[in-house]
Scaffold this active site. Structure first.
Site, PDB file in Angstrom:
ATOM      1  N   GLY A 111       1.078  -1.130  -0.185  1.00  0.00           N
ATOM      2  CA  GLY A 111       0.117   0.045  -0.163  1.00  0.00           C
ATOM      3  C   GLY A 111       0.837   1.303   0.023  1.00  0.00           C
ATOM      4  N   VAL A 112       0.240   2.469   0.447  1.00  0.00           N
ATOM      5  CA  VAL A 112       1.054   3.550   0.554  1.00  0.00           C
ATOM      6  C   VAL A 112       2.137   3.669   1.338  1.00  0.00           C
ATOM      7  CG1 VAL A 112       0.652   6.009   0.575  1.00  0.00           C
ATOM      8  CG2 VAL A 112      -1.396   4.488   0.570  1.00  0.00           C
ATOM      9  N   ILE A 113       2.483   3.059   2.429  1.00  0.00           N
ATOM     10  CA  ILE A 113       3.525   3.129   3.343  1.00  0.00           C
ATOM     11  C   ILE A 113       4.561   2.088   2.495  1.00  0.00           C
ATOM     12  CG2 ILE A 113       4.560   2.398   5.572  1.00  0.00           C
ATOM     13  CD1 ILE A 113       2.068   3.372   6.820  1.00  0.00           C
ATOM     14  N   VAL A 121       1.161 -14.713   3.608  1.00  0.00           N
ATOM     15  CA  VAL A 121       2.409 -14.791   4.203  1.00  0.00           C
ATOM     16  C   VAL A 121       2.008 -15.901   5.359  1.00  0.00           C
ATOM     17  CG1 VAL A 121       3.451 -13.352   5.941  1.00  0.00           C
ATOM     18  CG2 VAL A 121       2.920 -12.413   3.631  1.00  0.00           C
ATOM     19  N   HIS A 139       3.698  28.049 -20.061  1.00  0.00           N
ATOM     20  CA  HIS A 139       4.552  27.298 -20.918  1.00  0.00           C
ATOM     21  C   HIS A 139       6.112  27.750 -20.636  1.00  0.00           C
ATOM     22  CE1 HIS A 139       6.273  24.896 -24.211  1.00  0.00           C
ATOM     23  NE2 HIS A 139       6.886  25.924 -24.512  1.00  0.00           N
TER      24      HIS A 139
HETATM   25  P1  FAD Z   1      -2.878  11.329  14.425  1.00  0.00           P
HETATM   26  O1  FAD Z   1      -1.755  11.963  13.661  1.00  0.00           O
HETATM   27  O2  FAD Z   1      -2.511   9.881  14.720  1.00  0.00           O
HETATM   28  O3  FAD Z   1      -2.665  12.196  15.982  1.00  0.00           O
HETATM   29  C1  FAD Z   1      -3.452  11.655  16.967  1.00  0.00           C
HETATM   30  C2  FAD Z   1      -2.540  12.063  18.276  1.00  0.00           C
HETATM   31  O4  FAD Z   1      -3.276  11.981  19.412  1.00  0.00           O
HETATM   32  C3  FAD Z   1      -1.361  11.506  18.591  1.00  0.00           C
HETATM   33  O5  FAD Z   1      -0.285  12.581  19.051  1.00  0.00           O
HETATM   34  C4  FAD Z   1      -1.651  10.720  19.661  1.00  0.00           C
HETATM   35  O6  FAD Z   1      -0.287  10.217  20.458  1.00  0.00           O
HETATM   36  C5  FAD Z   1      -2.682  11.269  20.489  1.00  0.00           C
HETATM   37  N1  FAD Z   1      -3.634  10.615  21.562  1.00  0.00           N
HETATM   38  C6  FAD Z   1      -3.985   9.102  21.171  1.00  0.00           C
HETATM   39  N2  FAD Z   1      -4.895   9.162  22.309  1.00  0.00           N
HETATM   40  C7  FAD Z   1      -4.494   9.941  23.119  1.00  0.00           C
HETATM   41  C8  FAD Z   1      -5.121  10.395  24.382  1.00  0.00           C
HETATM   42  N3  FAD Z   1      -6.003   9.611  24.852  1.00  0.00           N
HETATM   43  N4  FAD Z   1      -4.813  11.389  24.965  1.00  0.00           N
HETATM   44  C9  FAD Z   1      -4.118  12.403  24.447  1.00  0.00           C
HETATM   45  N5  FAD Z   1      -3.549  12.194  23.199  1.00  0.00           N
HETATM   46  C10 FAD Z   1      -3.714  10.924  22.700  1.00  0.00           C
HETATM   47  N6  FAD Z   1      -1.454  11.116   5.386  1.00  0.00           N
HETATM   48  C11 FAD Z   1      -1.296  12.298   4.306  1.00  0.00           C
HETATM   49  O7  FAD Z   1      -2.290  12.975   4.168  1.00  0.00           O
HETATM   50  N7  FAD Z   1      -0.186  12.445   3.729  1.00  0.00           N
HETATM   51  C12 FAD Z   1       0.869  11.600   3.812  1.00  0.00           C
HETATM   52  O8  FAD Z   1       1.896  11.950   3.007  1.00  0.00           O
HETATM   53  C13 FAD Z   1       0.949  10.727   4.903  1.00  0.00           C
HETATM   54  N8  FAD Z   1       1.991  10.018   4.855  1.00  0.00           N
HETATM   55  C14 FAD Z   1       1.821   9.133   6.034  1.00  0.00           C
HETATM   56  C15 FAD Z   1       3.235   8.385   6.129  1.00  0.00           C
HETATM   57  C16 FAD Z   1       3.092   7.409   7.138  1.00  0.00           C
HETATM   58  C17 FAD Z   1       4.179   6.622   7.402  1.00  0.00           C
HETATM   59  C18 FAD Z   1       2.253   7.260   7.968  1.00  0.00           C
HETATM   60  C19 FAD Z   1       1.941   6.098   9.041  1.00  0.00           C
HETATM   61  C20 FAD Z   1       0.932   7.949   7.840  1.00  0.00           C
HETATM   62  C21 FAD Z   1       0.840   8.797   6.924  1.00  0.00           C
HETATM   63  N9  FAD Z   1      -0.276   9.692   6.538  1.00  0.00           N
HETATM   64  C22 FAD Z   1      -0.365  10.527   5.699  1.00  0.00           C
HETATM   65  C23 FAD Z   1      -1.433   9.505   7.204  1.00  0.00           C
HETATM   66  C24 FAD Z   1      -1.676  10.524   8.398  1.00  0.00           C
HETATM   67  O9  FAD Z   1      -0.514  10.390   9.117  1.00  0.00           O
HETATM   68  C25 FAD Z   1      -2.772  10.400   9.125  1.00  0.00           C
HETATM   69  O10 FAD Z   1      -4.112  10.401   8.442  1.00  0.00           O
HETATM   70  C26 FAD Z   1      -3.133  11.741  10.230  1.00  0.00           C
HETATM   71  O11 FAD Z   1      -1.918  11.683  11.102  1.00  0.00           O
HETATM   72  C27 FAD Z   1      -4.209  11.355  11.090  1.00  0.00           C
HETATM   73  O12 FAD Z   1      -4.307  12.654  11.758  1.00  0.00           O
HETATM   74  P2  FAD Z   1      -5.234  12.300  13.286  1.00  0.00           P
HETATM   75  O13 FAD Z   1      -5.207  13.943  13.894  1.00  0.00           O
HETATM   76  O14 FAD Z   1      -6.392  11.991  13.113  1.00  0.00           O
HETATM   77  O15 FAD Z   1      -4.438  11.372  14.284  1.00  0.00           O
HETATM   78  P1  NAI Z   2      -2.743   0.554   3.221  1.00  0.00           P
HETATM   79  O1  NAI Z   2      -4.156   0.252   3.342  1.00  0.00           O
HETATM   80  O2  NAI Z   2      -2.486   1.601   2.053  1.00  0.00           O
HETATM   81  O3  NAI Z   2      -2.020  -0.734   2.414  1.00  0.00           O
HETATM   82  C1  NAI Z   2      -2.066  -1.942   3.056  1.00  0.00           C
HETATM   83  C2  NAI Z   2      -1.608  -2.941   2.011  1.00  0.00           C
HETATM   84  O4  NAI Z   2      -1.309  -4.172   2.688  1.00  0.00           O
HETATM   85  C3  NAI Z   2      -3.056  -3.145   1.152  1.00  0.00           C
HETATM   86  O5  NAI Z   2      -2.373  -3.413  -0.187  1.00  0.00           O
HETATM   87  C4  NAI Z   2      -3.422  -4.728   1.616  1.00  0.00           C
HETATM   88  O6  NAI Z   2      -3.992  -5.422   0.832  1.00  0.00           O
HETATM   89  C5  NAI Z   2      -2.046  -5.134   2.297  1.00  0.00           C
HETATM   90  N1  NAI Z   2      -2.113  -6.438   3.244  1.00  0.00           N
HETATM   91  C6  NAI Z   2      -3.133  -6.350   4.307  1.00  0.00           C
HETATM   92  N2  NAI Z   2      -2.912  -7.544   5.010  1.00  0.00           N
HETATM   93  C7  NAI Z   2      -1.847  -8.222   4.430  1.00  0.00           C
HETATM   94  C8  NAI Z   2      -1.186  -9.511   4.684  1.00  0.00           C
HETATM   95  N3  NAI Z   2      -1.467 -10.356   5.621  1.00  0.00           N
HETATM   96  N4  NAI Z   2      -0.308  -9.783   3.839  1.00  0.00           N
HETATM   97  C9  NAI Z   2       0.037  -9.079   2.921  1.00  0.00           C
HETATM   98  N5  NAI Z   2      -0.390  -7.893   2.433  1.00  0.00           N
HETATM   99  C10 NAI Z   2      -1.364  -7.457   3.292  1.00  0.00           C
HETATM  100  O7  NAI Z   2      -1.915   0.723   4.360  1.00  0.00           O
HETATM  101  P2  NAI Z   2      -0.411   1.204   4.956  1.00  0.00           P
HETATM  102  O8  NAI Z   2       0.437   1.092   3.794  1.00  0.00           O
HETATM  103  O9  NAI Z   2      -0.115   0.658   6.221  1.00  0.00           O
HETATM  104  O10 NAI Z   2      -0.717   3.018   5.149  1.00  0.00           O
HETATM  105  C11 NAI Z   2      -1.785   3.146   6.113  1.00  0.00           C
HETATM  106  C12 NAI Z   2      -2.535   4.293   5.621  1.00  0.00           C
HETATM  107  O11 NAI Z   2      -1.693   5.498   6.085  1.00  0.00           O
HETATM  108  C13 NAI Z   2      -2.823   4.500   4.394  1.00  0.00           C
HETATM  109  O12 NAI Z   2      -4.222   3.856   3.934  1.00  0.00           O
HETATM  110  C14 NAI Z   2      -2.857   5.758   4.168  1.00  0.00           C
HETATM  111  O13 NAI Z   2      -4.444   6.258   4.710  1.00  0.00           O
HETATM  112  C15 NAI Z   2      -2.012   6.692   5.304  1.00  0.00           C
HETATM  113  N6  NAI Z   2      -0.749   6.851   4.490  1.00  0.00           N
HETATM  114  C16 NAI Z   2      -1.012   7.974   3.564  1.00  0.00           C
HETATM  115  C17 NAI Z   2       0.308   8.303   3.007  1.00  0.00           C
HETATM  116  C18 NAI Z   2       0.080   9.273   2.009  1.00  0.00           C
HETATM  117  O14 NAI Z   2      -1.173   9.961   1.686  1.00  0.00           O
HETATM  118  N7  NAI Z   2       1.263   9.605   0.969  1.00  0.00           N
HETATM  119  C19 NAI Z   2       1.651   7.789   3.179  1.00  0.00           C
HETATM  120  C20 NAI Z   2       1.193   6.705   4.022  1.00  0.00           C
HETATM  121  C21 NAI Z   2       0.358   6.357   4.750  1.00  0.00           C
END
Ligand code: FAD
Ligand code: NAI
Length: 472
Positions: free
Chosen positions: A189-191, A244, A451
């Site tokens: 997926g995305v990650i 897996v 352009h």
């Molecule tokens: P979060 O960002 O998860 O924030 C929740 C916060 O609440 C955290 O600090 C947590 O510790 C805190 N918290 C939880 N429970 C409690 C509690 N009881 N009391 C106090 N604090 C608490 N999205 C994009 O749009 N673009 C990207 O490029 C992108 N890249 C990503 C890359 C990775 C590796 C990952 C994992 C995610 C990525 N995402 C991306 C997804 C994005 O990070 C999340 O969708 C977003 O952070 C969600 O925001 P949120 O505010 O809902 O939660």
């Molecule tokens: P994801 O949902 O994007 O991808 C997970 C992938 O794992 C899917 O293709 C699924 O079919 C596969 N999968 C699930 N179970 C499996 C198994 N047992 N064995 C093999 N494959 C399996 O989730 P991911 O990459 O963990 O990211 C989580 C979310 O974080 C994204 O859906 C997105 O919402 C957010 N994110 C957004 C980014 C961005 O906006 N650029 C970057 C990274 C994360």
């Protein structure tokens, strides 16, 4: 005596901190509680996005892209480099600095907007007359309204719990101390694709194991196919349709047993394993039971279209509720909820939320895919334009991919725009604006685009809907 607020926000990620700022702007006395700690134990607001998500991943993608360019493409420009090397420690240090700048920026924004920040875990205590009590550390706050924005956490494989040394979630994947020789990922997926790209560019041999038989099933098929071709050419090995099995971990490495799409058994040995199989809503420590806050079977907080929970005055936004797990979606919901509290018409249009995958080529889209339109039986027209025919892309030396428009067959309204190629993350904004204003493909085709720019490919793809491209 508890501290009184109009609004208490639990969680300081993009949903929470933006919601808190908007609430304060609207005149509510607002508190934001967040428990994220930096390495020194201090506050690090910004949530997953800032600390272990969007921001650090993009920092590493940028560093590794520079390395890849220097390694493979500078020579095309006549630039010679001797003894090219990568110092992973410096690269990770830069990433940490970028994260800290964002943490500090949010603390500054809280001060500027008079949001009271509390560092610690927020838990519901009880409903009280006209509001809710929320405990954080030794303090009890009372809020007339509460926004829950507690985000999500990485989902683990039951047979391979995260140890962040050998079996890594997104957290460990962002701080591998040296380039692994062989890196395995589960989930393409995305990650999986973003992190796989980082470490492949730096020299790791990367294999991604994906359960589904199709690559990037949510992406428009034509775009996904083009991306798959590009990633494979770069050397990313992607195995689809695998199952897996056992994962063996020892101090030297990881061994993943799996069966391929044909049912043949294999073993994948690697130095590290990243598991990126989706994320789960985060409600640990929230004490939702104390107030009867309703969760669904996935553990997500149940909300209606306007982010209202089952409790009066309690709202929930972002990754902890339904919908795409994206930072900008969380932010939009945070703003909309604050505005609804103030009696305004908060607005989130789920049809125009853009997606971006920051690989190279980048993949970005908004609206519906061709396969979705087909299965809905909607009559549509399609137009594509390849970057190969775009002058700016040639000058950049990056001509992979295309822009694709999908428009209603009768009205010409844009139904979806899909891009794979250079700067797709920036180009998609024009499509989002167009769709928000319910533009037709002809509207885009008639707008003057600079352009030479990559955006001309967007205009040409719009022209292609009417079969009248000018440069292809
Ligand atoms: P979060 O960002 O998860 O924030 C929740 C916060 O609440 C955290 O600090 C947590 O510790 C805190 N918290 C939880 N429970 C409690 C509690 N009881 N009391 C106090 N604090 C608490 N999205 C994009 O749009 N673009 C990207 O490029 C992108 N890249 C990503 C890359 C990775 C590796 C990952 C994992 C995610 C990525 N995402 C991306 C997804 C994005 O990070 C999340 O969708 C977003 O952070 C969600 O925001 P949120 O505010 O809902 O939660
Ligand atoms: P994801 O949902 O994007 O991808 C997970 C992938 O794992 C899917 O293709 C699924 O079919 C596969 N999968 C699930 N179970 C499996 C198994 N047992 N064995 C093999 N494959 C399996 O989730 P991911 O990459 O963990 O990211 C989580 C979310 O974080 C994204 O859906 C997105 O919402 C957010 N994110 C957004 C980014 C961005 O906006 N650029 C970057 C990274 C994360």
């Amino acid at each position: 005596m508890s501290k009184q607020f109009d609004v208490i926000v639990i969680g300081g990620g993009p949903g929470g901190y933006i919601g808190a700022i908007r609430a304060a702007q609207l005149g509510f006395s607002t508190a934001c509680i967040d428990d994220w700690k930096n390495a020194a134990g201090g506050p690090a607001p910004g949530g997953t996005c800032t600390n272990v998500g969007c921001i650090p991943s993009k920092a590493l993608l940028q560093s590794s892209e520079h390395y890849e360019q220097a390694h493979h493409h500078f020579a095309d420009h006549g630039i010679g480099l001797k003894d090219l090397s990568i110092d992973v420690k410096t690269m990770l240090g830069r990433k940490d600095t970028v994260v800290k700048q964002n943490n500090d920026g949010i603390l500054y924004l809280f001060k500027k907007n008079k949001v009271a920040f509390f560092h610690g875990r927020g838990s519901f205590v009880k409903a009280v007359d006209g509001g809710y009590e929320v405990a954080v550390g030794d303090e009890v706050l009372t809020g007339k309204q509460v926004i829950v924005a507690t985000g999500s956490s990485a989902r683990a494989l039951p047979q391979a719990p995260f140890d962040e040394e050998m079996v890594l979630s997104n957290d460990g994947a962002l701080r591998i101390g040296a380039v692994p020789k062989r890196l395995a990922l589960i989930g393409s997926g995305v990650i999986g694709l973003e992190m796989g790209s980082v470490w492949r560019r730096l020299g790791a041999e990367v294999t991604v194991l994906e359960a589904l038989p199709t690559f990037l099933g949510a992406v428009d098929e034509q775009i996904a196919k083009e991306a798959h071709k590009a990633f494979t050419k770069q050397g990313l090995k992607i195995e689809l349709g695998v199952q897996v099995g056992e994962v063996k971990v020892n101090r030297k490495g990881v061994s993943v047993a799996y069966t391929d799409a044909k049912g043949a058994a294999h073993k994948l040995d690697a130095d590290r394993l990243i598991v990126s199989i989706g994320r789960v809503p985060n409600t640990t420590g929230l004490n939702a039971e104390a107030v009867g806050l309703k969760l669904d079977e996935r553990g997500a907080i149940v909300v209606d279209d306007e982010c209202r929970t089952n409790l009066p005055g309690v709202w929930a936004v972002g990754d902890v509720v339904r919908g795409p797990m994206l930072a900008h979606k969380a932010e939009e919901e945070g703003v909309a909820v604050a505005e609804r509290m103030a009696g305004q018409h908060g607005h989130v249009n789920f049809n125009t939320i853009p997606w971006v995958i920051y690989t190279s080529p980048e993949i970005a889209w908004v609206g519906q895919t061709e396969q979705q339109l087909k299965s809905a039986g909607r009559a549509y027209k399609a137009g594509t334009f390849p970057f190969m025919a775009n002058g700016r892309a040639r000058a950049l030396g990056d001509t992979t991919g295309m822009v694709k428009f999908l428009a209603d067959a009768a009205s010409d309204e844009i139904l979806g725009v899909h891009i794979v190629g250079p700067m797709a993350s920036e180009l998609i904004a024009e499509a989002v604006v167009a769709m928000e204003f319910r533009a037709s493909s002809e509207d885009i085709a008639r707008i003057c685009h600079a352009h030479p720019s990559l955006s001309e490919a967007t205009k040409e793809a719009a022209l292609a809907v009417d079969k009248r491209t000018l440069n292809f």
